[in-house]
Design an enzyme around this catalytic site. Structure first.
Site, PDB file in Angstrom:
ATOM      1  N   ASP A 282      31.677  -8.759  53.626  1.00 15.16           N
ATOM      2  CA  ASP A 282      30.460  -8.702  52.814  1.00 15.16           C
ATOM      3  C   ASP A 282      30.725  -8.155  51.419  1.00 15.16           C
ATOM      4  O   ASP A 282      31.526  -7.228  51.240  1.00 15.16           O
ATOM      5  CB  ASP A 282      29.415  -7.809  53.484  1.00 15.16           C
ATOM      6  CG  ASP A 282      28.689  -8.515  54.616  1.00 15.16           C
ATOM      7  OD1 ASP A 282      29.124  -9.618  55.007  1.00 15.16           O
ATOM      8  OD2 ASP A 282      27.693  -7.956  55.121  1.00 15.16           O
TER       9      ASP A 282
ATOM     10  N   ASP B  94      30.138  -3.695  59.026  1.00 20.29           N
ATOM     11  CA  ASP B  94      30.990  -4.677  58.354  1.00 20.29           C
ATOM     12  C   ASP B  94      32.462  -4.369  58.611  1.00 20.29           C
ATOM     13  O   ASP B  94      32.897  -3.220  58.464  1.00 20.29           O
ATOM     14  CB  ASP B  94      30.746  -4.679  56.852  1.00 20.29           C
ATOM     15  CG  ASP B  94      29.341  -5.115  56.490  1.00 20.29           C
ATOM     16  OD1 ASP B  94      28.711  -5.821  57.297  1.00 20.29           O
ATOM     17  OD2 ASP B  94      28.881  -4.743  55.385  1.00 20.29           O
TER      18      ASP B  94
ATOM     19  N   ARG C  12      26.544 -17.731  58.047  1.00 22.12           N
ATOM     20  CA  ARG C  12      27.160 -16.997  56.927  1.00 22.12           C
ATOM     21  C   ARG C  12      28.670 -17.225  56.870  1.00 22.12           C
ATOM     22  O   ARG C  12      29.469 -16.306  57.039  1.00 22.12           O
ATOM     23  CB  ARG C  12      26.854 -15.500  56.998  1.00 22.12           C
ATOM     24  CG  ARG C  12      25.380 -15.181  57.001  1.00 22.12           C
ATOM     25  CD  ARG C  12      25.122 -13.688  56.918  1.00 22.12           C
ATOM     26  NE  ARG C  12      23.689 -13.396  56.932  1.00 22.12           N
ATOM     27  CZ  ARG C  12      23.146 -12.187  56.812  1.00 22.12           C
ATOM     28  NH1 ARG C  12      23.940 -11.138  56.665  1.00 22.12           N
ATOM     29  NH2 ARG C  12      21.838 -12.021  56.842  1.00 22.12           N
TER      30      ARG C  12
ATOM     31  N   ASP D  80      27.528  -6.580  62.445  1.00 24.30           N
ATOM     32  CA  ASP D  80      26.969  -7.203  61.240  1.00 24.30           C
ATOM     33  C   ASP D  80      27.987  -8.194  60.693  1.00 24.30           C
ATOM     34  O   ASP D  80      28.503  -9.024  61.421  1.00 24.30           O
ATOM     35  CB  ASP D  80      26.583  -6.127  60.226  1.00 24.30           C
ATOM     36  CG  ASP D  80      25.637  -6.651  59.153  1.00 24.30           C
ATOM     37  OD1 ASP D  80      25.136  -7.777  59.297  1.00 24.30           O
ATOM     38  OD2 ASP D  80      25.397  -5.944  58.161  1.00 24.30           O
TER      39      ASP D  80
END
Length: 525
Positions: A195, A162, A244, A191
């Site tokens: 997040d 992340d 996302r 990734d």
């Protein structure tokens, strides 16, 4: 990734960063400068987000120096502003030990701390293949930095892949004017760019660029991780993202004035009871930009003023429920803070001029006009020792103090998951402290319900005589949608953003004895 795009960072750094380092936002290093402007969105709630305002200002050119600044404070909550210049990478980021920090090699670790600002200055701050990890912390500002190519597999790895990751009881984070980018998707070792998981709340991402990644970011790591929420996304650019943008699992998000280009598979994915207010965004050359995707756990949205420019929509299925081709609201979301909306038609231009690192921290005036904020320090925040939180919506102050206004539970209905012998759901709304409800076991839920939508922003859970302290952890749910309004522990007054609903649930998830709820009071304000 369908369309890998080469990263282009260095060509403009010298000229753009010069503007960022002038009076637009930077004062001399020896002065106690704060990040320019003030927090916006949900980061203004729950006591506000001021970062290191009022504390010492230091300069750092390595990751080790950032860690040393954190570890050199008098306590883990002593305010500090860390001005970062240069490239931060694995080679110059080592663990530093101290009583006011908990750091690690190969990642910028903001763990079990509070009252910190990290701001890029001078010729720019680039975190290269190195992520920023925020854990068990509160009151954090990250501003005017680039984080790029953070991997979870391959070499080197950092922060689980992340760019910026938050987890485990994080509160009040403002991330502003940053550039977060990768060079591919999960198969290339990357990734998420942004997040949040495991009880992260009151976060704002503003005037930032997220690009060239398989995953833009998420709120909630799984369908059961629904303790996160109250997140604002505004004036951001999402470009060449597979999915996302963001993924929402439970909680509430306010998404306005963002520019989305080339969302290749899906965009805003609201699921598992999440509720998103989606206002005046501009979506271009993208697919399935809003809906519930890859799950049968439904989410919800309220839409207005958006522009869908060359957007394609999939046919609905058992695990894919696109909101389009004519998106309509299926919930309502009440926003507790003030904000100004730019018209969706001018969002691409305003975001192009303002979003990302090294743009002089330019913002919109709410009338589609960019402006450079004055370097006005934010007010000093009274330090609090992290991770012990001050009383908040998610950690209320227990006690018998009565909220003002009318108890809306009187005359309402009630039900629940179970009840012990001799107790009744109706006892929690009869105004009588000598009667009560208990679950059949150590956990369970009880609800207050009305025949029409009712606005609630506060409840008071009052324990029966002789049972004080038995209630441990809990969640407050909007039973209409399943959204988690807030979480915490202990009985008492609990506040959350104003919400219109017909049924509200108090769910006890842990206890130290037999919970006995004498009154479940509800209030509009």
């Amino acid at each position: 990734m369908r369309r890998p795009v080469a990263l282009r960072l260095h060509a403009a750094l010298a000229t753009l960063a010069l503007a960022a380092a002038t009076g637009a936002f930077l004062v001399m290093p020896e002065e106690a400068s704060a990040a320019t402007g003030g927090a916006t969105g949900y980061a203004t709630q729950n006591g506000g987000t001021t970062g290191g305002a009022g504390g010492q200002t230091v300069r750092a050119t390595t990751g080790t120096a950032i860690h040393a600044a954190l570890c050199g404070r008098a306590s883990s909550s002593t305010p500090i502003t860390i001005e970062v210049e240069g490239t931060i990478n694995h080679g110059n980021t080592s663990k530093v030990s101290g009583g006011s920090c908990s750091t690690a090699d190969g990642v910028i670790e903001l763990k079990q701390i509070s009252n910190v600002t990290i701001v890029g200055v001078g010729s720019g701050a680039v975190f290269d293949q190195l992520g920023i990890h925020i854990r068990d912390s509160r009151n954090i500002i990250i501003q005017n930095v680039t984080v790029r190519n953070v991997k979870k597999s391959g070499s080197p790895t950092s922060n689980g892949g992340d760019a910026i990751g938050m987890e485990s009881n994080v509160r009040n984070v403002w991330v502003d004017h940053v550039t977060l980018e990768a060079s591919g998707g999960e198969s290339e070792g990357y990734d998420g760019l942004f997040d949040m998981k495991d009880n992260t709340q009151y976060v704002t991402l503003s005037y930032s660029v997220l690009r060239n990644s398989g995953r833009g970011g998420l709120i909630g790591s799984s369908e059961s991780d629904t303790s996160n929420g109250y997140v604002t996304f505004h004036h951001n650019m999402y470009e060449n993202i597979d999915s996302r943008a963001p993924l929402l699992r439970g909680g509430i998000a306010h998404i306005y004035n963002n520019h989305y280009v080339s969302l290749n598979e899906s965009g805003i994915n609201s699921r598992a009871g999440a509720r998103a207010k989606v206002d005046n965004n501009y979506f271009k050359d993208s697919k399935d930009v809003l809906g519930t995707f890859y799950t049968d756990a439904a989410g919800y949205w309220q839409v207005s003023g958006n522009i869908f420019d060359n957007v394609t929509w999939s046919a609905p299925g058992s695990e894919n429920k696109p909101a389009g081709p004519d998106p309509q609201s299926n919930t309502t979301v009440s926003i507790p803070y003030s904000y100004s909306l730019d018209g969706a038609a001018c969002v691409p231009d305003i975001v192009r001029q303002t979003a990302g690192a090294n743009k002089g921290l330019r913002v919109s005036d709410g009338n589609c006009t960019p402006q450079t904020p004055s370097p006005t320090p934010t007010p000093t925040r009274t330090p609090t020792t992290s991770p012990t939180p001050t009383p908040t919506a998610s950690n209320p102050t227990p006690g018998p103090s009565q909220p003002s206004g009318t108890n809306l539970s009187i005359g309402a209905g009630s039900d629940g998951s179970s009840k012990a012998d001799g107790t009744s759901y109706g006892n929690v709304r009869d105004g009588n402290m000598s009667t009560y409800w208990s679950p059949a076991g150590s956990t369970g839920s009880v609800s207050i319900k009305w025949g029409s939508a009712t606005t609630v922003s506060k409840i008071n859970i009052r324990e029966a005589s002789g049972s004080a302290g038995a209630i441990g952890s809990w969640r407050v749910l909007n039973a209409d949608t399943g959204a988690v309004l807030t979480t915490g522990s202990g009985a008492g007054v609990i506040s959350f953003p104003r919400t219109s609903l017909q049924k509200i649930t108090f769910e006890i998830t842990g206890s130290s004895g037999t919970p006995r709820v004498a009154e479940f009071e509800t209030y509009a304000g």
